[in-house]
Design an enzyme around this catalytic site. Structure first.
Site, PDB file in Angstrom:
ATOM      1  N   ARG A 255      62.095 -92.648 -47.046  1.00 33.52           N
ATOM      2  CA  ARG A 255      63.378 -92.347 -46.970  1.00 33.52           C
ATOM      3  C   ARG A 255      64.047 -91.190 -46.195  1.00 33.52           C
ATOM      4  O   ARG A 255      63.830 -90.294 -46.878  1.00 33.52           O
ATOM      5  CB  ARG A 255      64.051 -92.393 -48.436  1.00 33.52           C
ATOM      6  CG  ARG A 255      65.586 -92.780 -48.525  1.00 33.52           C
ATOM      7  CD  ARG A 255      66.272 -92.355 -49.885  1.00 33.52           C
ATOM      8  NE  ARG A 255      66.276 -90.884 -49.863  1.00 33.52           N
ATOM      9  CZ  ARG A 255      66.217 -90.199 -51.079  1.00 33.52           C
ATOM     10  NH1 ARG A 255      66.084 -91.020 -52.381  1.00 33.52           N
ATOM     11  NH2 ARG A 255      66.602 -89.149 -51.042  1.00 33.52           N
ATOM     12  N   HIS A 259      69.554 -90.441 -50.703  1.00 26.20           N
ATOM     13  CA  HIS A 259      69.633 -91.901 -51.471  1.00 26.20           C
ATOM     14  C   HIS A 259      70.693 -92.630 -50.830  1.00 26.20           C
ATOM     15  O   HIS A 259      70.748 -93.653 -50.544  1.00 26.20           O
ATOM     16  CB  HIS A 259      69.702 -91.635 -52.879  1.00 26.20           C
ATOM     17  CG  HIS A 259      69.694 -92.889 -53.914  1.00 26.20           C
ATOM     18  ND1 HIS A 259      68.671 -93.861 -53.597  1.00 26.20           N
ATOM     19  CD2 HIS A 259      70.838 -93.435 -54.350  1.00 26.20           C
ATOM     20  CE1 HIS A 259      69.339 -94.904 -54.384  1.00 26.20           C
ATOM     21  NE2 HIS A 259      70.580 -94.514 -54.781  1.00 26.20           N
ATOM     22  N   TYR A 268      66.809 -81.491 -54.180  1.00 31.08           N
ATOM     23  CA  TYR A 268      65.389 -81.942 -55.090  1.00 31.08           C
ATOM     24  C   TYR A 268      64.204 -82.155 -54.091  1.00 31.08           C
ATOM     25  O   TYR A 268      63.093 -82.337 -54.798  1.00 31.08           O
ATOM     26  CB  TYR A 268      65.723 -83.099 -55.918  1.00 31.08           C
ATOM     27  CG  TYR A 268      66.349 -84.226 -55.293  1.00 31.08           C
ATOM     28  CD1 TYR A 268      65.570 -85.272 -54.647  1.00 31.08           C
ATOM     29  CD2 TYR A 268      67.749 -84.709 -55.584  1.00 31.08           C
ATOM     30  CE1 TYR A 268      65.938 -86.371 -54.035  1.00 31.08           C
ATOM     31  CE2 TYR A 268      68.109 -85.874 -54.723  1.00 31.08           C
ATOM     32  CZ  TYR A 268      67.127 -86.500 -54.000  1.00 31.08           C
ATOM     33  OH  TYR A 268      67.678 -87.672 -53.406  1.00 31.08           O
TER      34      TYR A 268
END
Ligand SMILES: Cc1ncc(C[n+]2csc(CCOP(=O)(O)OP(=O)(O)O)c2C)c(N)n1
Ligand SMILES: [Mg+2]
Length: 356
Positions: A255, A259, A268
């Site tokens: 990815r 998100h 993160y």
């Protein structure tokens, strides 16, 4: 030592990250098809960047980017026939475009208009499914229906690495094995489930092996290699259609974006990891192979990208020009007989709109 059973997970990769073949290409590979699908990969990448820009300028509620997933998504969609059924999660636009879903429908959905889920093209495909992995059961149900009716059709569903940990995915796999269903579970392993990394997700060495316990055929493919995606899907679809049972395919991809537009992955995720993933991304990889073999060049790409821009802009115009539904619409399609508390909320929403 007596051995009750042994298992292996085959891994498919034909093009290395540098776009050079790592061995013989699949027997079924066809250069003209690869060009066409590469064009579709560029189209979905154009769509993705414009959708993000729409959200950033307040014209779309939220949006889940598919950046980096192009080979997996296009390859899955290209491997299905119109009569098959697709049960996606919420990110697989490339597969949906290959099946005839309009980009404007994707935008309507993320813009909060559920009519975007009422596809004009593939009427029998399932709508987007945000409750993680529930779509896997819908697909297993569709596959059971095909089997009971004797219809030569396949149900294909996608979940993520995170989704593969859900009980619904295991239940769908179990049903597909127990009833020997024409079912393909695609597990799109993009490394992250929002902020949860793959390594914290499961103790399994591969996600593909989750199909072994259910008795399905299991395969892991390089999801950034379109050749591998197409070959893996070809095998799974053929098996399903010839009565040899269902499959689980794990697609290894990444990815490359947040998100969704509501997320900031820099909080993160290590920048070095993302940088390394860009070295393996699917568009540059296939472009290198096509150019090396004389099937593609810079001038063709420039012209096609301009064309993609025009086509996506027309879809955006259609989306922005769609008449907004009245506020009560969100209540009107939930129940045949709405409960009293919802009816009260419906009236309150209408009164509020009239005051505004
Ligand atoms: C049942 C359920 N639990 C939690 C969520 C919140 N949620 C939305 S996306 C997501 C992560 C999914 O990750 P993955 O399956 O890897 O798919 P990806 O987003 O990476 O494509 C979660 C936990 C949800 N939508 N549904
Ligand atoms: Mg994921």
């Amino acid at each position: 030592m007596a051995v009750a059973a042994t298992f292996e997970i085959e891994y498919l990769q034909y093009l290395g990250p540098d776009g050079k073949p790592v061995g013989a290409l699949p027997e079924h590979a066809d250069a003209a098809r690869m060009v066409e699908l590469f064009r579709q990969m560029l189209f979905v990448r154009t769509f993705d960047s414009k959708a993000i820009a729409l959200q950033r300028t307040g014209k779309l509620g939220t949006y889940a980017s598919c950046l980096g997933h192009e080979a997996t998504h296009i390859g899955i969609g290209a491997s299905m026939r119109p009569e098959d059924v697709f049960a996606p999660s919420y990110r697989e636009y490339g597969a949906q475009f290959m099946r005839g879903v309009h980009p404007r429908e994707v935008l309507m959905y993320w813009g909060g208009d559920e009519r975007g889920n009422d596809f004009e093209g593939p009427r029998h495909d399932f709508p987007w499914c945000v409750p993680i992995a529930t779509q896997c059961l819908h697909a297993a149900g569709a596959a059971l229906a095909f089997k009971l009716r004797g219809e030569p059709r396949v149900a294909v569903t996608c979940c993520g690495d995170g989704g593969s940990s859900k009980t619904d995915t295991y239940a769908a796999i179990n049903a597909a094995g127990a009833y020997d269903l024409p079912f393909v579970q695609c597990i799109i392993n993009n490394g992250w489930a929002i902020s949860v990394p793959r390594k914290a997700q499961t103790g399994a060495r591969t996600l593909a092996q989750k199909g072994l316990a259910g008795g399905l055929h299991c395969l892991q493919v390089d999801g950034n290699d379109l050749f591998a995606v197409l070959e893996g899907m070809r095998r799974a679809m053929e098996r399903a259609l010839s009565g040899e049972g269902g499959s689980v395919i794990e697609f290894l991809t990444y990815r490359l974006h947040d998100h969704t537009t509501a997320d900031d992955a820099r909080r993160y995720r290590d920048e070095a990891e993302v940088k390394a993933a860009w070295e393996k991304e699917p568009v540059a990889r296939l472009r290198t192979w096509l150019v090396d073999n004389g099937h593609w060049d810079e001038a063709r790409e420039r012209a096609w990208i301009e064309e993609c821009g025009r086509r996506v802009d027309a879809e955006i115009d259609a989306y922005l020009g769609t008449r907004v539904q009245p506020v009560e619409a969100m209540f009107d399609y939930l129940y045949a007989d709405p409960p009293a508390d919802l009816l009260a909320q419906r009236e309150a929403a209408i009164a509020r709109e009239q005051r505004a």
